[in-house]
Write an enzyme that holds these catalytic residues in place. Structure first.
Site, PDB file in Angstrom:
ATOM      1  N   ARG A 223       0.823  -1.213   0.000  1.00 29.48           N
ATOM      2  CA  ARG A 223       0.000   0.000   0.000  1.00 29.48           C
ATOM      3  C   ARG A 223       0.853   1.259   0.000  1.00 29.48           C
ATOM      4  O   ARG A 223       0.494   2.269  -0.593  1.00 29.48           O
ATOM      5  CB  ARG A 223      -0.908   0.015   1.243  1.00 29.48           C
ATOM      6  CG  ARG A 223      -1.915  -1.120   1.235  1.00 29.48           C
ATOM      7  CD  ARG A 223      -3.126  -0.751   2.048  1.00 29.48           C
ATOM      8  NE  ARG A 223      -2.841  -0.692   3.479  1.00 29.48           N
ATOM      9  CZ  ARG A 223      -3.667  -0.167   4.376  1.00 29.48           C
ATOM     10  NH1 ARG A 223      -4.809   0.358   4.006  1.00 29.48           N
ATOM     11  NH2 ARG A 223      -3.352  -0.155   5.642  1.00 29.48           N
TER      12      ARG A 223
ATOM     13  N   HIS B 118     -20.255   8.800   1.230  1.00 31.04           N
ATOM     14  CA  HIS B 118     -20.703   7.480   1.676  1.00 31.04           C
ATOM     15  C   HIS B 118     -22.222   7.422   1.486  1.00 31.04           C
ATOM     16  O   HIS B 118     -22.921   8.376   1.838  1.00 31.04           O
ATOM     17  CB  HIS B 118     -20.339   7.278   3.154  1.00 31.04           C
ATOM     18  CG  HIS B 118     -20.715   5.925   3.667  1.00 31.04           C
ATOM     19  ND1 HIS B 118     -19.952   4.805   3.409  1.00 31.04           N
ATOM     20  CD2 HIS B 118     -21.782   5.504   4.391  1.00 31.04           C
ATOM     21  CE1 HIS B 118     -20.531   3.752   3.967  1.00 31.04           C
ATOM     22  NE2 HIS B 118     -21.635   4.144   4.562  1.00 31.04           N
TER      23      HIS B 118
HETATM   24  C1  GRF Z   1     -21.312   6.004  -4.457  1.00 30.04           C
HETATM   25  O1  GRF Z   1     -22.498   5.408  -4.064  1.00 30.04           O
HETATM   26  C2  GRF Z   1     -20.526   6.419  -3.244  1.00 30.04           C
HETATM   27  O2  GRF Z   1     -21.304   6.697  -2.144  1.00 30.04           O
HETATM   28  C3  GRF Z   1     -19.694   5.222  -2.951  1.00 30.04           C
HETATM   29  O3  GRF Z   1     -19.390   4.668  -4.203  1.00 30.04           O
HETATM   30  C4  GRF Z   1     -20.374   5.036  -5.161  1.00 30.04           C
HETATM   31  C5  GRF Z   1     -19.658   5.645  -6.316  1.00 30.04           C
HETATM   32  O4  GRF Z   1     -20.449   5.755  -7.438  1.00 30.04           O
HETATM   33  N1  GRF Z   1     -18.567   5.601  -2.134  1.00 30.04           N
HETATM   34  P1  GRF Z   1     -19.887   6.502  -8.728  1.00 30.04           P
HETATM   35  O5  GRF Z   1     -18.632   5.774  -9.187  1.00 30.04           O
HETATM   36  O6  GRF Z   1     -19.621   7.912  -8.371  1.00 30.04           O
HETATM   37  O7  GRF Z   1     -20.979   6.361  -9.759  1.00 30.04           O
END
Ligand code: GRF
Length: 207
Positions: A73, A117
């Site tokens: 990482r 999130h």
């Molecule tokens: C979203 O639902 C976000 O909350 C999560 O991952 C998803 C990303 O979707 N962390 P996108 O790639 O922006 O369409």
């Protein structure tokens, strides 16, 4: 690290792993003259991520840094760090970025990494709470509401200070997919708005 550019637009790096629909919402907001931020670079740890195509179509530098090419990482994050340094970034926006960042990396960007999130933190966060797992858990708990949370990133996953939230009602006949769709639509409004607020608070300007 970023120099003082508080007379200009805030420079964003958007980190993705997939579709990048939140990235699209951020790029669309940044394309407006009165928006105090610009996307300086998009970085994906997944080489084929559609978000990279979205960035290229918008004329934004799009970089693929495949974590699988690195022994650990820290080596991956060193590569990430040098790409970020090249673009003089003020704020890192995680948008569907599916790698957990080390505390060493996060310490180099104090209050400068935010994430979205798809649930109302502090509920339904932490290890294993991503994608449809989140929405299934919300439904299983019989919650009346869900919605996205924009928050600062600290080493404890999904525990950083909450910047903004918006709410959607959970419907009786919701599935994880139908709920995910409504939450995502809210994210597309909330994430750019949270970025605007941070930029304005930090003295960045729209021109
Ligand atoms: C979203 O639902 C976000 O909350 C999560 O991952 C998803 C990303 O979707 N962390 P996108 O790639 O922006 O369409």
């Amino acid at each position: 690290m970023a120099s003082d550019r508080s007379h200009a637009k805030m420079k964003l790096a958007v980190l993705i792993s997939g579709s990048g629909s939140n990235l699209q919402a951020i790029m669309d907001a940044c394309a407006k003259d009165d928006f105090p931020a610009q996307v300086a670079v998009v970085i994906s740890n997944v080489p084929g991520a559609f978000g990279l195509t979205r960035a290229k179509e918008a004329g934004i530098p799009a970089i693929s840094i495949d974590h699988k090419d690195f022994p650990d990482r820290h080596a991956f994050e060193d590569a990430l760090q040098s790409a970020l340094d090249t673009h003089d970034i003020d704020l890192i926006c995680l948008a569907g970025f599916m790698r957990i960042l080390t505390k060493q990396f996060i310490a180099q960007w104090p209050n400068k990494i935010i994430n979205t999130h798809p649930a109302l933190l502090p509920k339904f966060g932490g290890a294993g709470m991503y994608g449809e797992h989140v929405h299934k858990a919300v439904l299983a708990a019989g919650e009346a509401e869900s919605g996205p949370t924009i928050h600062y990133v600290i080493p404890e996953v999904d525990k950083g200070e909450i910047i903004a939230q918006s709410r959607v009602a959970v419907k009786d006949d919701d599935t994880a997919q139908s709920l995910a769709k409504r939450v995502l639509a809210q994210e597309h409004i909330l994430y750019p708005e949270a970025i605007r607020r941070i930029a304005e608070k930090r003295g960045f300007k729209s021109a």
